[in-house]
Design an enzyme around this catalytic site. Structure first.
Site, PDB file in Angstrom:
ATOM      1  N   ASP A 290     153.145 -31.098  32.170  1.00  0.00           N
ATOM      2  CA  ASP A 290     153.808 -32.016  33.099  1.00  0.00           C
ATOM      3  C   ASP A 290     155.305 -31.699  33.194  1.00  0.00           C
ATOM      4  OD1 ASP A 290     153.977 -34.097  34.884  1.00  0.00           O
ATOM      5  OD2 ASP A 290     154.059 -35.663  33.359  1.00  0.00           O
TER       6      ASP A 290
ATOM      7  N   ARG B 142     159.843 -28.798  44.856  1.00  0.00           N
ATOM      8  CA  ARG B 142     158.790 -28.986  43.856  1.00  0.00           C
ATOM      9  C   ARG B 142     157.924 -27.731  43.732  1.00  0.00           C
ATOM     10  NH1 ARG B 142     157.839 -34.045  42.044  1.00  0.00           N
ATOM     11  NH2 ARG B 142     155.653 -33.568  41.637  1.00  0.00           N
TER      12      ARG B 142
ATOM     13  N   ASN C 265     145.800 -36.113  41.340  1.00  0.00           N
ATOM     14  CA  ASN C 265     146.839 -35.293  41.999  1.00  0.00           C
ATOM     15  C   ASN C 265     146.343 -34.814  43.351  1.00  0.00           C
ATOM     16  OD1 ASN C 265     147.694 -33.587  38.888  1.00  0.00           O
ATOM     17  ND2 ASN C 265     148.687 -35.369  39.784  1.00  0.00           N
TER      18      ASN C 265
ATOM     19  N   ARG D  83     148.644 -36.604  46.174  1.00  0.00           N
ATOM     20  CA  ARG D  83     149.901 -35.893  46.483  1.00  0.00           C
ATOM     21  C   ARG D  83     149.880 -35.434  47.937  1.00  0.00           C
ATOM     22  NH1 ARG D  83     152.748 -33.412  41.239  1.00  0.00           N
ATOM     23  NH2 ARG D  83     152.047 -35.032  39.819  1.00  0.00           N
TER      24      ARG D  83
ATOM     25  N   SER E 106     146.669 -39.749  31.215  1.00  0.00           N
ATOM     26  CA  SER E 106     146.440 -39.405  32.631  1.00  0.00           C
ATOM     27  C   SER E 106     145.057 -38.787  32.882  1.00  0.00           C
ATOM     28  CB  SER E 106     147.556 -38.487  33.156  1.00  0.00           C
ATOM     29  OG  SER E 106     148.820 -39.086  32.994  1.00  0.00           O
TER      30      SER E 106
HETATM   31  C1  IPE Z   1     149.045 -35.176  34.628  1.00  0.00           C
HETATM   32  O1  IPE Z   1     150.345 -35.245  35.158  1.00  0.00           O
HETATM   33  C2  IPE Z   1     148.282 -34.100  35.329  1.00  0.00           C
HETATM   34  C3  IPE Z   1     148.783 -32.757  35.116  1.00  0.00           C
HETATM   35  C4  IPE Z   1     149.790 -32.392  34.379  1.00  0.00           C
HETATM   36  C5  IPE Z   1     148.077 -31.749  35.803  1.00  0.00           C
HETATM   37  P1  IPE Z   1     150.731 -36.292  36.289  1.00  0.00           P
HETATM   38  O2  IPE Z   1     152.125 -36.037  36.629  1.00  0.00           O
HETATM   39  O3  IPE Z   1     149.722 -36.271  37.375  1.00  0.00           O
HETATM   40  O4  IPE Z   1     150.565 -37.664  35.502  1.00  0.00           O
HETATM   41  P2  IPE Z   1     151.013 -39.124  35.923  1.00  0.00           P
HETATM   42  O5  IPE Z   1     150.588 -39.339  37.349  1.00  0.00           O
HETATM   43  O6  IPE Z   1     152.498 -39.161  35.774  1.00  0.00           O
HETATM   44  O7  IPE Z   1     150.322 -40.030  34.943  1.00  0.00           O
HETATM   45  C1  IPE Z   2     152.830 -31.252  36.626  1.00  0.00           C
HETATM   46  O1  IPE Z   2     154.104 -31.450  37.108  1.00  0.00           O
HETATM   47  C2  IPE Z   2     152.001 -30.383  37.542  1.00  0.00           C
HETATM   48  C3  IPE Z   2     151.039 -31.136  38.347  1.00  0.00           C
HETATM   49  C4  IPE Z   2     150.706 -32.373  38.165  1.00  0.00           C
HETATM   50  C5  IPE Z   2     150.420 -30.436  39.433  1.00  0.00           C
HETATM   51  P1  IPE Z   2     154.477 -32.648  38.071  1.00  0.00           P
HETATM   52  O2  IPE Z   2     154.396 -32.180  39.487  1.00  0.00           O
HETATM   53  O3  IPE Z   2     153.673 -33.860  37.768  1.00  0.00           O
HETATM   54  O4  IPE Z   2     155.984 -32.878  37.642  1.00  0.00           O
HETATM   55  P2  IPE Z   2     156.768 -34.248  37.578  1.00  0.00           P
HETATM   56  O5  IPE Z   2     155.989 -35.191  36.722  1.00  0.00           O
HETATM   57  O6  IPE Z   2     156.897 -34.721  38.991  1.00  0.00           O
HETATM   58  O7  IPE Z   2     158.083 -33.879  36.967  1.00  0.00           O
HETATM   59 MG    MG Z   3     154.006 -35.454  36.517  1.00  0.00          MG
END
Ligand code: IPE
Ligand code: IPE
Ligand code: MG
Length: 254
Positions: free
Chosen positions: A24, A37, A72, A76, A201
């Site tokens: 994450d 991003r 996700n 997203r 998560s």
């Molecule tokens: C968990 O991270 C999933 C991955 C790292 C792939 P998220 O960023 O989706 O988790 P939440 O939504 O903050 O719980």
């Molecule tokens: C983890 O990084 C990768 C995925 C969930 C695809 P994030 O995209 O969740 O990064 P943050 O939490 O926004 O920093």
């Molecule tokens: Mg995240």
């Protein structure tokens, strides 16, 4: 004993058999750099291989990487998901030789429905190409959700009860495990989460029942072998009871 373990001061019995990682913080890394991003996700992808290779070198039996949750994928924006799918496809091709060089056995964990055909094709190709390897198992969680995994397992078992004479009394923990996407992998001893969130998560809910949880503020693109070593050394100092009265400190109870 493995020289690398000796250098680290880790006795082999204190090494986790399976390390699960919630990767994450790509978005926060990008934000801190004033970048998109997508750039964060690309840097995140680059951080993967050195960690996987080091785990294999040390003698870890299995690594699972949470790269994309079902949530996700659903929640997203389309452009972020599209960019991620492009990166997975590219990465699965570019790292194929490294999977072979490191003698890794690759598998995808997660639902196939909703994933682009091009990504599924590369996942299948990596699984197929590494089928006869004998080293560490590597599970890439894409479109993965633990509740969905358990739901799929229950559905499969229910079907077997209906169509192939499976007795409901034969449904035990082992049978359920055999129907999870992770069937055949040891259960995680260590769960690492980067970027500081103290939550699971929807990752490997069944499998992490007794995993040790290690959270670091380090964002995934900055996660390197030095941080991995810190996690492993910390794990080695944990005392695990598995519900029993406390015993001697450290390590994996077999
Ligand atoms: C968990 O991270 C999933 C991955 C790292 C792939 P998220 O960023 O989706 O988790 P939440 O939504 O903050 O719980
Ligand atoms: C983890 O990084 C990768 C995925 C969930 C695809 P994030 O995209 O969740 O990064 P943050 O939490 O926004 O920093
Ligand atoms: Mg995240």
């Amino acid at each position: 004993m493995n020289d690398s373990l000796q250098q680290l001061g880790l006795p082999p019995e204190a090494l986790p058999r399976h390390v699960a990682i919630v990767m994450d913080g790509n978005g926060r890394w990008a934000q801190a750099q004033g970048k998109s991003r997508t750039v964060g996700h690309a840097r995140g992808a680059e951080a993967v291989l050195p960690i996987v290779a080091e785990c294999a070198r040390l003698g870890v039996q299995a690594v699972s990487l949470y790269a994309l949750s079902t949530e996700n994928l659903l929640r997203r924006p389309d452009d972020e998901v599209g960019a991620l799918m492009g990166l997975y496809e590219q990465y699965l091709v570019s790292e194929r030789q490294q999977l072979l060089d490191n003698n890794l056995r690759f598998r995808h964990i997660g639902r196939r429905e909703g994933m682009p055909q091009a990504v599924l094709a590369e996942l299948d190709r990596n699984t197929e190409t590494t089928r006869d390897n004998t080293g560490m198992q590597l599970a890439l969680a894409l479109n993965y959700g633990s509740r969905q995994e358990i739901t799929d397992a229950v559905r499969n078992i229910a079907n077997q009860v209906k169509t192939s004479n499976l007795s409901p009394d034969a449904v035990d923990e082992q049978l359920i495990e055999n129907h999870l996407y992770t069937a055949g992998m040891p259960e995680p001893d260590l769960l690492i989460r980067t970027a500081g969130e103290q939550r699971i998560s929807n990752f490997l809910l069944w499998q992490i029942s007794y995993a040790e949880i290690w959270v670091t503020d380090t964002l995934w693109p900055d996660f390197d072998v030095a941080v991995l070593h810190r996690a492993l050394l910390d794990f080695a100092r944990r005392r695990r009871n598995f519900g029993a009265a406390p015993t001697a400190p450290g390590g994996v109870v077999t």
